[in-house]
Design a protein around this motif. Structure first.
Motif: not given
Length: 57
Positions: A9-14, A18-22
């Motif tokens: 869950x933490x990995x998916x959230x991260x 990152x994708x949203x930030x990009x």
């Protein structure tokens, strides 16, 4: 088992973060880059008109 689920869950959230930030930064860059180009074009047109009317003085 709990740790594995928590890490997933933490990995998916991260990754989603990152994708949203990009995408947000990419869109903002395109938007503000376009504004800067328009402003530069307007300023150059004003300078051009001024030099044509008054010369290099």
């Amino acid at each position: 088992m709990r740790n594995r689920i928590f890490r997933s869950i933490c990995l998916i959230t991260f990754v989603v973060l990152v994708i949203t930030l990009v995408f947000v930064l990419g869109g903002s860059y395109q938007y503000y880059s376009g504004i800067q180009k328009k402003q530069l074009k307007n300023e150059l047109e004003l300078i051009s008109d001024g030099t044509e009317r008054a010369g290099l003085d």
